[in-house]
Design an enzyme around this catalytic site. Structure first.
Site, PDB file in Angstrom:
ATOM      1  N   HIS A  32      82.702  70.798 -30.263  1.00 22.01           N
ATOM      2  CA  HIS A  32      81.996  71.900 -29.599  1.00 22.01           C
ATOM      3  C   HIS A  32      81.902  71.569 -28.112  1.00 22.01           C
ATOM      4  CE1 HIS A  32      78.705  69.060 -29.768  1.00 22.01           C
ATOM      5  NE2 HIS A  32      78.709  69.074 -31.099  1.00 22.01           N
ATOM      6  N   GLY A  34      79.699  70.265 -26.399  1.00 19.59           N
ATOM      7  CA  GLY A  34      79.166  68.933 -26.098  1.00 19.59           C
ATOM      8  C   GLY A  34      80.287  67.898 -26.046  1.00 19.59           C
ATOM      9  N   HIS A  35      81.212  67.985 -27.021  1.00 17.35           N
ATOM     10  CA  HIS A  35      82.366  67.075 -27.009  1.00 17.35           C
ATOM     11  C   HIS A  35      83.246  67.351 -25.797  1.00 17.35           C
ATOM     12  CE1 HIS A  35      81.474  67.248 -31.465  1.00 17.35           C
ATOM     13  NE2 HIS A  35      81.494  65.944 -31.253  1.00 17.35           N
ATOM     14  N   ARG A 186      76.592  69.983 -36.863  1.00 14.31           N
ATOM     15  CA  ARG A 186      75.886  70.433 -38.077  1.00 14.31           C
ATOM     16  C   ARG A 186      75.169  71.767 -37.866  1.00 14.31           C
ATOM     17  NH1 ARG A 186      75.308  64.534 -39.005  1.00 14.31           N
ATOM     18  NH2 ARG A 186      76.346  64.120 -40.986  1.00 14.31           N
TER      19      ARG A 186
END
Ligand code: PAF
Length: 282
Positions: A32, A34-35, A186
């Site tokens: 996502h 963030g990655h 998640r």
């Protein structure tokens, strides 16, 4: 161009061709924003960025979500390409553990047995073991980890320090949705109403930061965070909400501190944290 390799032999050949500084971003996929922020941060510091995608069975308990953990390789590769990764290593379980489950593992020490370690026994043994293996296989100069998994970041830093692993660990701030929810692979398990309930975590952290900013002491900061958590939509069951020092040692009285929260929303475990500065007790 992003090269994709699946075996250790392919990785060794591709890694051998990289000159200059190499940064690694380790992931379990289901990538996502963030990655993507981790890859972009790595891009700024290194000549080459290598991303690993591996759902590590060692860090899942018997009743956890290893089997249903999202595996979305094609979409993940698109994120890696967009963010400018040079090399992706996506091994199979047998490629990572050719001799079966390793009997020799990294012990995280007391910090790894608290917080997440209490609810997920053996979790950080599995995380640190695979992180060390991936460092050996990818031989990076720098490794980037998100602050969202703050206990993991702290333990990886300790492992590298305590075991003299020659890599610089870089922490990258948590990426959030506009309403405050920390990005997590998640989150995709959450129904719309569970997603609303999940906002209790970031609300608790925000209340803690506001209370600390207003000069309140540790007790009042924690109390404000608890109130905000409790005021959220029903459905989030608190596991812990704690203040520690920035190295996760217990009980800061004043100065830099970390506020960490974990909760269950439906069957989904969510964690979040923030840094803050505590005023001295009046
Ligand atoms: O943060 C994660 O995604 C995992 O714990 C990591 C660091 C990739 C190890 O499996």
């Amino acid at each position: 161009m992003t090269e994709v390799v699946h075996t250790r032999a392919e990785l060794a050949a591709a890694r051998g061709g990289l000159t200059g500084t190499v940064a690694v971003v380790m992931t379990m996929g289901a990538l996502h924003d963030g990655h993507e922020a981790l890859v972009r941060a790595a891009r700024e510091r290194a000549d080459h960025v290598l991303v690993t995608i591996f759902v590590n069975p060692l860090q899942f308990g018997p009743n956890e979500d290893f089997d249903r953990y999202p595996r979305t390789l094609e979409a993940d590769l698109a994120v890696c390409r967009r963010a400018g990764a040079d090399l992706v290593f996506a091994p199979s379980v047998t490629d990572m553990y050719p001799h079966g489950e390793p009997t020799v593992r990294v012990l995280p020490g007391q910090v790894g047995e608290d917080l997440e370690g209490l609810s997920r026994p053996g979790f950080f043994h599995g995380v640190l073991t695979v992180v060390l293996k991936l460092i050996q296989l990818t031989r990076p100069d720098l490794a980037f980890f998100g602050e969202k998994d703050y206990q993991q970041l702290t333990l990886v830093r300790r492992m590298v320090r305590d075991l003299d692993v020659p890599v610089e660990i870089v922490g990258v701030p948590t990426v959030r949705e506009s309403d405050g929810l920390a990005l997590s692979s998640r989150n995709r398990y959450l129904s719309p109403s569970q997603r609303q309930a999940a906002l209790s975590l970031s609300a608790a952290l925000r209340a803690g930061v506001v209370a600390a900013g207003a000069g309140h002491d540790a007790g009042a900061v924690l109390a404000a965070a608890h109130r905000a958590f409790g005021a959220g939509e029903p459905g989030a069951e608190l596991d812990y909400l704690v203040l520690t020092d920035p190295d996760l040692e217990p009980g800061p009285v004043a100065g830099p501190a970390r506020l960490l929260v974990a909760a269950w929303v439906g069957g989904v475990r969510l964690i979040d944290n923030t840094g803050l500065r505590l005023a001295p007790r009046a």
